[in-house]
Design a protein around this motif. Structure first.
Motif, mmCIF file in Angstrom:
data_model
loop_
_atom_site.group_PDB
_atom_site.id
_atom_site.type_symbol
_atom_site.label_atom_id
_atom_site.label_comp_id
_atom_site.label_asym_id
_atom_site.label_seq_id
_atom_site.Cartn_x
_atom_site.Cartn_y
_atom_site.Cartn_z
ATOM 1 N N SER A 1 0.752 -1.379 0.204
ATOM 2 C CA SER A 1 0.105 -0.180 0.081
ATOM 3 C C SER A 1 0.871 1.264 -0.151
ATOM 4 C CB SER A 1 -0.974 0.152 1.371
ATOM 5 O OG SER A 1 -0.217 -0.048 2.408
ATOM 6 N N TYR A 2 2.142 1.272 0.769
ATOM 7 C CA TYR A 2 2.832 2.633 0.614
ATOM 8 C C TYR A 2 3.579 2.257 -0.695
ATOM 9 C CZ TYR A 2 2.294 3.858 5.475
ATOM 10 O OH TYR A 2 1.800 4.485 6.542
ATOM 11 N N ALA A 3 4.132 1.112 -1.392
ATOM 12 C CA ALA A 3 4.593 1.330 -2.733
ATOM 13 C C ALA A 3 3.522 1.903 -3.701
ATOM 14 C CB ALA A 3 4.945 -0.192 -2.962
ATOM 15 N N ARG A 4 2.409 1.573 -3.350
ATOM 16 C CA ARG A 4 1.251 2.167 -4.407
ATOM 17 C C ARG A 4 1.345 3.843 -4.289
ATOM 18 N NH1 ARG A 4 -2.428 -0.834 -2.970
ATOM 19 N NH2 ARG A 4 -2.078 -2.420 -4.584
ATOM 20 N N VAL B 1 3.837 5.784 -4.063
ATOM 21 C CA VAL B 1 4.895 6.176 -4.868
ATOM 22 C C VAL B 1 4.436 5.828 -6.143
ATOM 23 C CG1 VAL B 1 7.295 5.621 -5.836
ATOM 24 C CG2 VAL B 1 6.803 5.518 -3.342
ATOM 25 N N HIS B 2 3.715 4.768 -6.581
ATOM 26 C CA HIS B 2 3.415 4.085 -7.913
ATOM 27 C C HIS B 2 2.318 5.379 -8.443
ATOM 28 C CE1 HIS B 2 2.868 1.662 -11.219
ATOM 29 N NE2 HIS B 2 1.629 1.124 -11.098
ATOM 30 N N THR B 3 1.443 5.936 -7.629
ATOM 31 C CA THR B 3 0.537 6.948 -8.134
ATOM 32 C C THR B 3 0.913 8.428 -7.743
ATOM 33 O OG1 THR B 3 -0.595 6.629 -5.748
ATOM 34 C CG2 THR B 3 -1.294 5.191 -7.699
ATOM 35 N N SER B 4 2.268 8.472 -7.383
ATOM 36 C CA SER B 4 2.881 9.936 -7.500
ATOM 37 C C SER B 4 2.406 10.782 -6.240
ATOM 38 C CB SER B 4 2.466 10.758 -8.611
ATOM 39 O OG SER B 4 2.958 10.072 -9.665
ATOM 40 N N GLN B 5 2.057 9.933 -5.124
ATOM 41 C CA GLN B 5 1.629 10.523 -3.904
ATOM 42 C C GLN B 5 2.881 10.647 -3.127
ATOM 43 O OE1 GLN B 5 -2.114 9.246 -1.791
ATOM 44 N NE2 GLN B 5 -1.867 7.694 -3.532
ATOM 45 N N ALA B 6 4.024 10.047 -3.544
ATOM 46 C CA ALA B 6 5.452 10.394 -2.736
ATOM 47 C C ALA B 6 6.472 9.964 -3.928
ATOM 48 C CB ALA B 6 5.641 9.212 -1.672
ATOM 49 N N ASP B 7 7.814 10.379 -3.870
ATOM 50 C CA ASP B 7 8.617 10.310 -4.891
ATOM 51 C C ASP B 7 9.575 9.026 -5.006
ATOM 52 O OD1 ASP B 7 7.820 12.909 -5.603
ATOM 53 O OD2 ASP B 7 9.719 13.646 -4.443
ATOM 54 N N GLY B 8 9.748 8.250 -3.929
ATOM 55 C CA GLY B 8 10.549 7.183 -4.073
ATOM 56 C C GLY B 8 10.320 6.528 -2.702
ATOM 57 N N LEU B 9 10.926 5.166 -2.470
ATOM 58 C CA LEU B 9 10.838 4.327 -1.331
ATOM 59 C C LEU B 9 12.388 3.894 -0.754
ATOM 60 C CD1 LEU B 9 7.894 1.848 -0.801
ATOM 61 C CD2 LEU B 9 10.116 1.345 -0.713
ATOM 62 N N ILE B 10 12.481 3.610 0.497
ATOM 63 C CA ILE B 10 13.518 3.012 1.008
ATOM 64 C C ILE B 10 12.949 1.691 1.919
ATOM 65 C CG2 ILE B 10 15.325 3.110 2.737
ATOM 66 C CD1 ILE B 10 15.595 6.166 1.789
ATOM 67 N N GLN B 11 13.351 0.646 1.457
ATOM 68 C CA GLN B 11 12.938 -0.587 2.078
ATOM 69 C C GLN B 11 14.045 -1.116 3.003
ATOM 70 O OE1 GLN B 11 11.263 -2.775 3.347
ATOM 71 N NE2 GLN B 11 10.206 -4.063 1.852
ATOM 72 N N ALA C 1 6.444 -5.497 -6.143
ATOM 73 C CA ALA C 1 6.420 -6.877 -7.018
ATOM 74 C C ALA C 1 4.914 -7.158 -7.588
ATOM 75 C CB ALA C 1 6.774 -7.939 -6.105
ATOM 76 N N GLN C 2 3.863 -6.677 -6.886
ATOM 77 C CA GLN C 2 2.626 -6.847 -7.401
ATOM 78 C C GLN C 2 1.912 -5.654 -7.998
ATOM 79 O OE1 GLN C 2 1.491 -10.129 -7.046
ATOM 80 N NE2 GLN C 2 3.380 -10.492 -5.973
ATOM 81 N N LEU C 3 2.820 -4.674 -8.474
ATOM 82 C CA LEU C 3 2.338 -3.538 -8.939
ATOM 83 C C LEU C 3 3.008 -3.663 -10.454
ATOM 84 C CD1 LEU C 3 2.884 -0.781 -6.353
ATOM 85 C CD2 LEU C 3 0.638 -2.018 -6.835
ATOM 86 N N GLU C 4 2.058 -2.920 -11.537
ATOM 87 C CA GLU C 4 2.473 -2.862 -12.800
ATOM 88 C C GLU C 4 3.563 -1.913 -13.006
ATOM 89 O OE1 GLU C 4 -0.636 -2.722 -15.570
ATOM 90 O OE2 GLU C 4 -1.690 -4.338 -14.840
ATOM 91 N N MET C 5 5.095 -2.742 -12.919
ATOM 92 C CA MET C 5 6.297 -1.475 -13.370
ATOM 93 C C MET C 5 6.702 -1.525 -14.542
ATOM 94 S SD MET C 5 5.994 -0.041 -10.287
ATOM 95 C CE MET C 5 7.455 1.000 -10.483
#
Length: 337
Positions: A106-109, A111-121, A129-133
């Motif tokens: 949900s947090y990766a999404r 980034v995927h929908t431009s609500q955040a710029d990037g992610l650190i895991q 993995a489950q998102l269409e990249m």
């Protein structure tokens, strides 16, 4: 009501410089940034951040996925991230995931929908993995601390195998042959690599590996205490415990003392991480020091470089470790009889 032109005039710089000083402070000299911020304060100027973000296409927010904020090591990593992000004009959105994959996705999404710029895991899982990249593209992510073997993004890690080998060699040099290892979670790459380093050192010294001396833990004080108690109950107990993090080592020391034994007189104990408590445990803990804050700051810098198009590939950054020898390890006790 003041505007950006008023700020530029008062500070004696261009409008573009004011914009950079407020949006990308790391690109502006300290002297210029100080003049701009002084003018902003004097005029009471408030930039329209929504308009700025709309024009730039950036939120200047970075998502950070942390397996558990209760872990002292991760707290230090986050501290390093916070300072680096602040210095570069970014904010952090911190998520205590407890390794919940749905929550991470949900947090990766965001980034995927431009609500955040990037992610650190901070654990070995790809939340995209489950998102269409886009196929073959570098993910807008940095994987740090506990990293996946193959992932299309920058990574920041320690050579855990070499570090565990070095600590096991230290215990062998003290004359220990029955060296137990209290592991982390079975699925963690950290556990795999540290066990491999432990076995490398045993093999090099000609000491046979004993499966009974490999005990599962979960990086908590409680698991260290439980492991020490059960290992000491073996018919031939170990003379040294190498714990895969400091919290388990501190728990193990308490278990040893409660069994009426001394550290390091009867049993030596070593940890991993060099958290702040390590130097103040009783006795002070021998451990592997990781540059926790540098993990955080490096991850943020890599992610911003990636987002700004300054990285053409996904680099792997390996940070250094130090073996810190303190009073919790000593010579193996003499064999009676």
């Amino acid at each position: 009501m003041s505007n950006i032109r008023d700020v530029a005039q008062l500070a004696g710089v261009s409008v573009a410089t004011v914009s950079r000083a407020l949006q990308q402070p790391d690109l502006v000299s300290l002297k210029t940034r100080t003049k701009v911020l002084s003018a902003v304060k004097q005029l009471g100027y408030r930039p329209n951040l929504m308009a700025v973000r709309f024009r730039s296409g950036k939120t200047r927010n970075l998502v950070v996925l942390v397996p558990t904020v209760a872990n002292v090591f991760f707290a230090r990593v986050i501290s390093g991230m916070q300072q680096a992000a602040h210095d570069k004009g970014y904010s952090l959105l911190l998520c205590n995931t407890l390794a919940d994959e749905a929550m991470e996705q949900s947090y990766a999404r965001m980034v995927h929908t431009s609500q955040a710029d990037g992610l650190i895991q901070l654990r070995a899982h790809n939340p995209f993995a489950q998102l269409e990249m886009k196929t073959g593209s570098v993910l807008p992510m940095v994987n740090a601390c506990e990293v996946l073997d193959r992932i299309a993004c920058p990574t920041v890690l320690l050579d855990n195998r070499a570090a565990a080998c070095a600590m096991t060699e230290h215990l062998l040099q003290l004359g220990h042959k029955r060296i137990a290892m209290i592991k982390g979670p079975a699925r963690s790459p950290l556990t795999r690599d540290r066990v491999a380093g432990y076995r490398d050192a045993l093999d090099a010294a000609g000491v046979a590996f004993d499966e009974s001396l490999l005990y599962p833990g979960d990086f908590t004080l409680q698991s260290g205490h439980k492991a020490a108690t059960e290992l000491l109950a073996l018919a031939t107990p170990p003379t040294a415990l190498f714990c895969e993090n400091d919290e388990m080592a501190i728990g193990a020391i308490q278990g040893i003392k409660q069994a009426g034994l001394s550290v390091p007189g009867d049993v030596s104990v070593a940890g991993f991480d060099d958290i702040s408590f390590a130097a103040f445990s009783d006795p002070p803990l021998t451990t592997i020091a990781q540059p926790a804050e540098e993990f955080g700051s490096t991850a943020v810098s890599l992610l911003i470089d990636l987002l700004d198009g300054r990285l053409g590939k996904a680099p792997k950054v390996i940070l250094p470790f130090d073996l810190i020898q303190r009073a919790s390890t000593g010579p193996a006790p003499a064999v009676s009889g």
